[in-house]
Design an enzyme around this catalytic site. Structure first.
Site, short mmCIF file in Angstrom:
data_model
loop_
_atom_site.label_atom_id
_atom_site.label_comp_id
_atom_site.label_asym_id
_atom_site.label_seq_id
_atom_site.Cartn_x
_atom_site.Cartn_y
_atom_site.Cartn_z
N THR A 62 0.84 -1.19 0.00
CA THR A 62 0.00 0.00 0.00
C THR A 62 0.89 1.25 0.00
OG1 THR A 62 -1.92 1.01 1.04
CG2 THR A 62 -0.32 0.00 2.53
N LYS A 66 3.78 1.41 -3.94
CA LYS A 66 3.33 0.61 -5.08
C LYS A 66 4.25 0.74 -6.30
CE LYS A 66 -1.54 0.59 -3.74
NZ LYS A 66 -2.93 0.79 -4.13
N ASN A 87 0.36 -3.91 -6.33
CA ASN A 87 -0.20 -3.94 -4.96
C ASN A 87 -0.17 -5.36 -4.38
OD1 ASN A 87 -2.36 -5.28 -6.17
ND2 ASN A 87 -3.90 -4.16 -5.00
N ASP A 102 -6.21 -3.76 -7.90
CA ASP A 102 -7.13 -2.65 -7.57
C ASP A 102 -8.23 -2.49 -8.62
OD1 ASP A 102 -6.03 -1.87 -5.15
OD2 ASP A 102 -4.65 -0.44 -6.06
N GLY A 127 -9.99 12.70 -10.61
CA GLY A 127 -8.69 12.43 -10.00
C GLY A 127 -7.79 11.72 -11.00
N ALA A 128 -6.49 12.00 -10.87
CA ALA A 128 -5.54 11.42 -11.84
C ALA A 128 -4.28 10.93 -11.13
CB ALA A 128 -5.19 12.47 -12.89
N ALA A 155 -3.44 19.19 -16.43
CA ALA A 155 -2.24 18.67 -17.10
C ALA A 155 -1.90 17.27 -16.62
CB ALA A 155 -1.06 19.61 -16.87
N GLY A 255 -16.08 3.04 -1.23
CA GLY A 255 -15.16 2.06 -1.82
C GLY A 255 -14.83 0.85 -0.95
P1 NAP Z 1 -2.98 10.24 -5.17
O1 NAP Z 1 -2.10 9.48 -6.10
O2 NAP Z 1 -2.37 11.03 -4.07
O3 NAP Z 1 -3.90 11.21 -6.09
C1 NAP Z 1 -4.72 12.15 -5.49
C2 NAP Z 1 -5.65 12.79 -6.52
O4 NAP Z 1 -6.63 13.53 -5.80
C3 NAP Z 1 -4.97 13.75 -7.49
O5 NAP Z 1 -5.59 13.63 -8.75
C4 NAP Z 1 -5.28 15.12 -6.85
O6 NAP Z 1 -5.37 16.17 -7.79
C5 NAP Z 1 -6.65 14.87 -6.31
N1 NAP Z 1 -7.02 15.75 -5.19
C6 NAP Z 1 -6.45 15.79 -3.96
N2 NAP Z 1 -7.09 16.69 -3.18
C7 NAP Z 1 -8.07 17.24 -3.95
C8 NAP Z 1 -9.07 18.22 -3.71
N3 NAP Z 1 -9.18 18.82 -2.53
N4 NAP Z 1 -9.92 18.52 -4.71
C9 NAP Z 1 -9.83 17.90 -5.89
N5 NAP Z 1 -8.90 16.97 -6.20
C10 NAP Z 1 -8.03 16.64 -5.22
O7 NAP Z 1 -4.03 9.27 -4.44
P2 NAP Z 1 -4.51 7.82 -4.95
O8 NAP Z 1 -3.56 6.79 -4.50
O9 NAP Z 1 -4.83 7.92 -6.40
O10 NAP Z 1 -5.85 7.61 -4.07
C11 NAP Z 1 -7.02 8.33 -4.36
C12 NAP Z 1 -8.17 7.85 -3.46
O11 NAP Z 1 -8.52 6.50 -3.80
C13 NAP Z 1 -7.83 7.84 -1.95
O12 NAP Z 1 -8.95 8.33 -1.25
C14 NAP Z 1 -7.62 6.36 -1.65
O13 NAP Z 1 -7.95 6.05 -0.31
C15 NAP Z 1 -8.62 5.72 -2.61
N6 NAP Z 1 -8.32 4.31 -2.95
C16 NAP Z 1 -9.22 3.35 -2.55
C17 NAP Z 1 -9.00 2.02 -2.84
C18 NAP Z 1 -9.99 0.98 -2.39
O14 NAP Z 1 -9.68 -0.23 -2.43
N7 NAP Z 1 -11.19 1.38 -1.99
C19 NAP Z 1 -7.84 1.62 -3.55
C20 NAP Z 1 -6.94 2.63 -3.96
C21 NAP Z 1 -7.20 3.96 -3.64
P3 NAP Z 1 -4.07 17.05 -8.26
O15 NAP Z 1 -3.39 16.25 -9.31
O16 NAP Z 1 -4.68 18.30 -8.75
O17 NAP Z 1 -3.23 17.20 -7.01
#
Ligand code: NAP
Length: 293
Positions: A62, A66, A87, A102, A127-128, A155, A255
């Protein structure tokens, strides 16, 4: 002999994986032990190798490791290759195998538990980051007709899509099943304001949920969808679920199901047995509700 597994991360104390895998093991009669492994931020590889050398059979990986797990694995599945992240590690004799479960977890939760077939659907992902990257190939493989990635920083969404398409053209397979248009014709990256409209499914893959923040997207995007799916999960209704329902979306969920399904997929990779997920999902949901009460 009991086979040892663990989830490795930093932090890792909050992880529900030990509770999920203990339930899977009981249900399937598999003799495994599953713990938590806190690795120093600069000591991932050492911690993995120590665990493996002490007889460990596999790890879930986690945040924030990763990408390091991807680089370390000697062999990788096509879906890990497409995600650029691992993962799930399995210590096969001779070479470590890396997978990414995932995206399969998300697809299975939506199609099997929630009963929404994805083929032909228009999907918007908000989200990206890493989570989005992990689910692109499985969603395309499920036959979605249109997959739009909208991000606060446009971007990053555009770069994510470009990188994904470059990797897919270098090693095809992870793309469309027979009958679907090529990934390039279905995938688009953009900002929140120019996402377009007419989506059947809106997925929140931002980390905004951690702070309980509302996303700056039009209510109409949510009102027109049949399902709003928040990858984030919590004991109480998440901010995105609340936002979607208030905007008029008829159905919204968090989720937790994806978490259970990705774990089941890892269990299958390690043990060759797929556990039933519905009872484990129900037990976890009850556990969360009890904690919140
Ligand atoms: P990450 O790589 O840190 O990416 C975060 C993303 O969120 C980026 O696109 C960022 O945008 C955006 N963001 C952050 N704060 C924001 C805000 N206030 N308003 C709008 N956009 C915002 O995180 P990740 O690993 O992809 O995880 C994303 C989510 O998925 C987390 O909540 C995680 O817990 C969840 N997740 C769940 C599972 C599951 O099994 N349920 C598995 C994996 C992940 P910018 O590029 O503009 O910064």
């Amino acid at each position: 002999m009991t086979d040892r597994y663990a989830v490795i991360g930093n932090p890792v104390a909050h992880s529900r994986s030990p509770s999920i895998h203990a339930r899977f093991a009981r249900q399937t009669g598999q003799d495994i032990e599953y713990g938590r492994l806190l690795a120093p931020l600069d000591g991932f590889v050492e911690a993995v190798e120590r665990f493996r050398d002490a007889g460990g059979r596999g790890l879930n990986v986690t945040l924030p490791f990763k990408l390091e797990a991807f680089a370390w694995a000697a062999r990788r599945s096509a879906r890990a290759q497409a995600a650029g992240a691992v993962n799930t590690l399995r210590f096969d004799a001779g070479a470590a195998y890396g997978d990414n479960t995932d995206g399969a977890g998300l697809v299975r939760d939506i199609e099997a538990r929630l009963g929404l077939p994805l083929a032909g659907r228009s999907v918007l992902i908000l989200g990206a980051g890493g989570a989005t990257r992990g689910v692109l190939a499985p969603l395309l493989d499920a036959g979605v007709a249109r997959l739009t990635i909208a991000n606060r920083t446009p971007a990053r969404a555009i770069a994510l899509v470009d990188g994904f398409l470059r990797a897919a053209s270098a090693s095809p397979p992870a793309g469309a099943p027979g009958g679907s248009a090529p990934a390039g014709a279905r995938l688009r990256g953009c900002g929140f304001d120019d996402a377009g409209q007419g989506f059947d499914l809106v997925v929140n893959a931002t980390s905004a949920g951690l702070a309980g923040e509302r996303l700056p997207i039009a209510d109409a995007l949510l009102a027109g969808a049949v399902l709003a799916y928040d990858m984030f999960y919590a004991a109480r209704e998440t901010a995105f679920v609340a936002q979607a329902l208030a905007a008029g979306c008829p159905r919204a969920c968090d989720g937790l199901g994806m978490l259970v399904e990705q774990a089941a997929e890892s269990f299958l990779v390690w043990r060759g047995v797929r556990p039933l997920t519905a009872p484990v999902y129900e037990a976890l949901r009850a556990e969360l509700a009890a904690e919140a009460a």
